[in-house]
Design a protein around this motif. Structure first.
Motif, PDB file in Angstrom:
ATOM      1  N   ASP A  43      21.652  -8.373   6.277  1.00  0.00           N
ATOM      2  CA  ASP A  43      20.610  -8.376   5.360  1.00  0.00           C
ATOM      3  C   ASP A  43      19.840  -7.094   5.322  1.00  0.00           C
ATOM      4  OD1 ASP A  43      18.408  -9.244   4.113  1.00  0.00           O
ATOM      5  OD2 ASP A  43      17.679 -10.568   5.669  1.00  0.00           O
ATOM      6  N   ARG A  44      20.119  -6.333   4.285  1.00  0.00           N
ATOM      7  CA  ARG A  44      19.326  -4.917   3.954  1.00  0.00           C
ATOM      8  C   ARG A  44      17.796  -5.106   3.807  1.00  0.00           C
ATOM      9  NH1 ARG A  44      21.291  -2.451  -1.023  1.00  0.00           N
ATOM     10  NH2 ARG A  44      21.214  -4.527  -1.908  1.00  0.00           N
ATOM     11  N   HIS A  45      17.088  -6.247   3.616  1.00  0.00           N
ATOM     12  CA  HIS A  45      15.801  -6.476   3.516  1.00  0.00           C
ATOM     13  C   HIS A  45      15.217  -7.162   4.514  1.00  0.00           C
ATOM     14  CE1 HIS A  45      16.514  -4.853  -0.652  1.00  0.00           C
ATOM     15  NE2 HIS A  45      17.669  -5.955  -0.677  1.00  0.00           N
ATOM     16  N   ARG A  46      15.800  -7.547   5.593  1.00  0.00           N
ATOM     17  CA  ARG A  46      15.246  -8.262   6.636  1.00  0.00           C
ATOM     18  C   ARG A  46      13.856  -7.550   7.082  1.00  0.00           C
ATOM     19  NH1 ARG A  46      19.023  -7.881  11.141  1.00  0.00           N
ATOM     20  NH2 ARG A  46      18.558  -5.866  11.149  1.00  0.00           N
ATOM     21  N   ASP A  47      13.564  -6.420   7.149  1.00  0.00           N
ATOM     22  CA  ASP A  47      12.299  -5.905   7.616  1.00  0.00           C
ATOM     23  C   ASP A  47      11.317  -6.048   6.692  1.00  0.00           C
ATOM     24  OD1 ASP A  47      13.567  -5.050  10.096  1.00  0.00           O
ATOM     25  OD2 ASP A  47      13.935  -3.100   9.309  1.00  0.00           O
ATOM     26  N   MET A  48      11.924  -6.234   5.329  1.00  0.00           N
ATOM     27  CA  MET A  48      10.565  -6.397   4.347  1.00  0.00           C
ATOM     28  C   MET A  48      10.275  -7.878   4.031  1.00  0.00           C
ATOM     29  SD  MET A  48      12.364  -3.920   1.545  1.00  0.00           S
ATOM     30  CE  MET A  48      11.289  -4.243   0.249  1.00  0.00           C
ATOM     31  N   ARG A  49      10.888  -9.057   4.657  1.00  0.00           N
ATOM     32  CA  ARG A  49      10.362 -10.212   4.503  1.00  0.00           C
ATOM     33  C   ARG A  49       9.174 -10.628   5.228  1.00  0.00           C
ATOM     34  NH1 ARG A  49      14.584 -11.541   1.896  1.00  0.00           N
ATOM     35  NH2 ARG A  49      16.700 -10.983   2.342  1.00  0.00           N
ATOM     36  N   LEU A  50       8.293 -11.525   4.669  1.00  0.00           N
ATOM     37  CA  LEU A  50       7.183 -11.791   5.259  1.00  0.00           C
ATOM     38  C   LEU A  50       7.348 -13.346   5.827  1.00  0.00           C
ATOM     39  CD1 LEU A  50       4.800 -10.557   2.827  1.00  0.00           C
ATOM     40  CD2 LEU A  50       5.064  -9.599   4.986  1.00  0.00           C
ATOM     41  N   ASP A  51       6.867 -13.287   6.991  1.00  0.00           N
ATOM     42  CA  ASP A  51       6.988 -14.934   7.751  1.00  0.00           C
ATOM     43  C   ASP A  51       5.504 -15.676   7.156  1.00  0.00           C
ATOM     44  OD1 ASP A  51       7.558 -17.340   8.923  1.00  0.00           O
ATOM     45  OD2 ASP A  51       7.361 -16.205  10.711  1.00  0.00           O
ATOM     46  N   VAL A  52       5.354 -15.999   6.171  1.00  0.00           N
ATOM     47  CA  VAL A  52       3.918 -16.643   5.681  1.00  0.00           C
ATOM     48  C   VAL A  52       3.859 -17.809   6.091  1.00  0.00           C
ATOM     49  CG1 VAL A  52       4.062 -15.511   3.323  1.00  0.00           C
ATOM     50  CG2 VAL A  52       4.991 -17.627   3.619  1.00  0.00           C
ATOM     51  N   ASP A  53       4.762 -18.645   6.651  1.00  0.00           N
ATOM     52  CA  ASP A  53       4.341 -19.873   7.637  1.00  0.00           C
ATOM     53  C   ASP A  53       3.733 -19.685   8.586  1.00  0.00           C
ATOM     54  OD1 ASP A  53       5.778 -21.448   5.495  1.00  0.00           O
ATOM     55  OD2 ASP A  53       7.811 -21.064   6.468  1.00  0.00           O
ATOM     56  N   ASN A  54       3.922 -18.492   9.369  1.00  0.00           N
ATOM     57  CA  ASN A  54       3.161 -18.343  10.702  1.00  0.00           C
ATOM     58  C   ASN A  54       2.270 -17.028  10.489  1.00  0.00           C
ATOM     59  OD1 ASN A  54       4.952 -19.706  12.228  1.00  0.00           O
ATOM     60  ND2 ASN A  54       6.674 -18.267  12.168  1.00  0.00           N
ATOM     61  N   MET A  55       1.638 -16.982   9.224  1.00  0.00           N
ATOM     62  CA  MET A  55       0.308 -15.938   9.061  1.00  0.00           C
ATOM     63  C   MET A  55      -0.908 -16.890   9.199  1.00  0.00           C
ATOM     64  SD  MET A  55       1.787 -13.664   5.806  1.00  0.00           S
ATOM     65  CE  MET A  55       0.545 -12.421   6.010  1.00  0.00           C
ATOM     66  N   SER A  56      -1.772 -16.308   9.731  1.00  0.00           N
ATOM     67  CA  SER A  56      -3.178 -16.849   9.923  1.00  0.00           C
ATOM     68  C   SER A  56      -3.637 -16.906   8.595  1.00  0.00           C
ATOM     69  CB  SER A  56      -4.229 -16.059  10.868  1.00  0.00           C
ATOM     70  OG  SER A  56      -4.418 -14.982  10.145  1.00  0.00           O
ATOM     71  N   TYR A  57      -4.782 -17.746   8.406  1.00  0.00           N
ATOM     72  CA  TYR A  57      -5.664 -17.586   7.018  1.00  0.00           C
ATOM     73  C   TYR A  57      -6.119 -16.276   6.476  1.00  0.00           C
ATOM     74  CZ  TYR A  57      -9.043 -18.979   3.754  1.00  0.00           C
ATOM     75  OH  TYR A  57      -9.831 -19.275   2.510  1.00  0.00           O
ATOM     76  N   GLU A  58      -6.694 -15.509   7.371  1.00  0.00           N
ATOM     77  CA  GLU A  58      -7.135 -14.211   7.291  1.00  0.00           C
ATOM     78  C   GLU A  58      -6.041 -13.368   6.825  1.00  0.00           C
ATOM     79  OE1 GLU A  58      -7.805 -15.794  10.086  1.00  0.00           O
ATOM     80  OE2 GLU A  58     -10.171 -16.383   9.536  1.00  0.00           O
ATOM     81  N   GLU A  59      -4.775 -13.527   7.454  1.00  0.00           N
ATOM     82  CA  GLU A  59      -3.738 -12.553   6.917  1.00  0.00           C
ATOM     83  C   GLU A  59      -3.311 -12.900   5.716  1.00  0.00           C
ATOM     84  OE1 GLU A  59      -1.518 -11.599  11.270  1.00  0.00           O
ATOM     85  OE2 GLU A  59      -1.345 -13.561  10.492  1.00  0.00           O
ATOM     86  N   LEU A  60      -3.264 -14.190   5.208  1.00  0.00           N
ATOM     87  CA  LEU A  60      -2.793 -14.607   3.911  1.00  0.00           C
ATOM     88  C   LEU A  60      -3.896 -14.301   2.876  1.00  0.00           C
ATOM     89  CD1 LEU A  60      -1.480 -18.290   4.784  1.00  0.00           C
ATOM     90  CD2 LEU A  60      -0.178 -16.410   4.042  1.00  0.00           C
ATOM     91  N   LEU A  61      -5.138 -14.312   3.150  1.00  0.00           N
ATOM     92  CA  LEU A  61      -6.113 -13.760   2.327  1.00  0.00           C
ATOM     93  C   LEU A  61      -6.105 -12.205   1.802  1.00  0.00           C
ATOM     94  CD1 LEU A  61      -9.403 -15.531   3.223  1.00  0.00           C
ATOM     95  CD2 LEU A  61      -8.030 -15.837   1.367  1.00  0.00           C
ATOM     96  N   ALA A  62      -5.696 -11.503   2.946  1.00  0.00           N
ATOM     97  CA  ALA A  62      -5.523 -10.180   3.165  1.00  0.00           C
ATOM     98  C   ALA A  62      -4.205  -9.964   1.981  1.00  0.00           C
ATOM     99  CB  ALA A  62      -5.253  -9.468   4.226  1.00  0.00           C
ATOM    100  N   LEU A  63      -3.063 -10.520   2.458  1.00  0.00           N
ATOM    101  CA  LEU A  63      -1.774 -10.655   1.601  1.00  0.00           C
ATOM    102  C   LEU A  63      -2.159 -10.815  -0.144  1.00  0.00           C
ATOM    103  CD1 LEU A  63       1.068 -10.233   1.388  1.00  0.00           C
ATOM    104  CD2 LEU A  63       1.429 -12.510   1.920  1.00  0.00           C
ATOM    105  N   GLY A  64      -3.012 -11.723  -0.258  1.00  0.00           N
ATOM    106  CA  GLY A  64      -3.334 -12.361  -1.520  1.00  0.00           C
ATOM    107  C   GLY A  64      -4.218 -11.117  -2.477  1.00  0.00           C
TER     108      GLY A  64
END
Length: 143
Positions: free
Chosen positions: A38-59
């Motif tokens: 999986d060449r893109h393994r390091d680029m994948r985000l685990d959004v299921d385990n992100m906090s609310y603040e991390e999700l807002l920052a990602l947005g």
């Protein structure tokens, strides 16, 4: 090699194969190395385990993609008419699916390219967000 032939002939006969038989065909699964390529393994985000603040920052980093139209474009492309009870057929008695209000005599209606009608102001607000019919999901107005 003999095992592979046995599994293939069992598959031809329509028999179910076991997980161990399947592993003969995919050695990476058997050796626990299925995701090694999986060449893109390091680029994948685990959004299921992100906090609310991390999700807002990602947005904020990702931003919005506007698929809507400008007000000028909407009024240029959309066919408009006045609603009149006397001229409408029985199939048109359903309320506007956006505001859920019944049409009244004299209401301004906007028709999309697919033929669906809505209150002009309701569909204008919708089309400024996305150029899709809220009923059939086809492109609402073609430029």
């Amino acid at each position: 090699m003999y095992q592979i032939r046995q599994v293939l002939s069992a598959m031809r006969r329509g028999e179910n194969i076991r997980a161990e038989d399947y592993m003969l065909f995919d050695p990476f699964v058997y050796h626990g190395m299925a995701d090694m390529h999986d060449r893109h393994r390091d680029m994948r985000l685990d959004v299921d385990n992100m906090s609310y603040e991390e999700l807002l920052a990602l947005g904020e980093r990702i931003g919005d993609v506007s698929t809507g139209l400008s007000e000028d474009t909407i009024f240029e492309l959309m066919k408009q008419r006045k609603y009149a009870t006397a001229t409408e057929s029985l199939r048109d008695l359903e309320p506007c699916c956006i505001c859920q209000e019944e049409y009244a005599d004299g209401d301004n209606l906007g028709a999309l390219d697919c033929g669906h009608d809505f209150h002009t102001n309701c569909i204008k607000q919708w089309l400024m967000l996305k150029n899709l019919c809220p009923i059939c999901k086809t492109t609402a107005l073609l430029k």
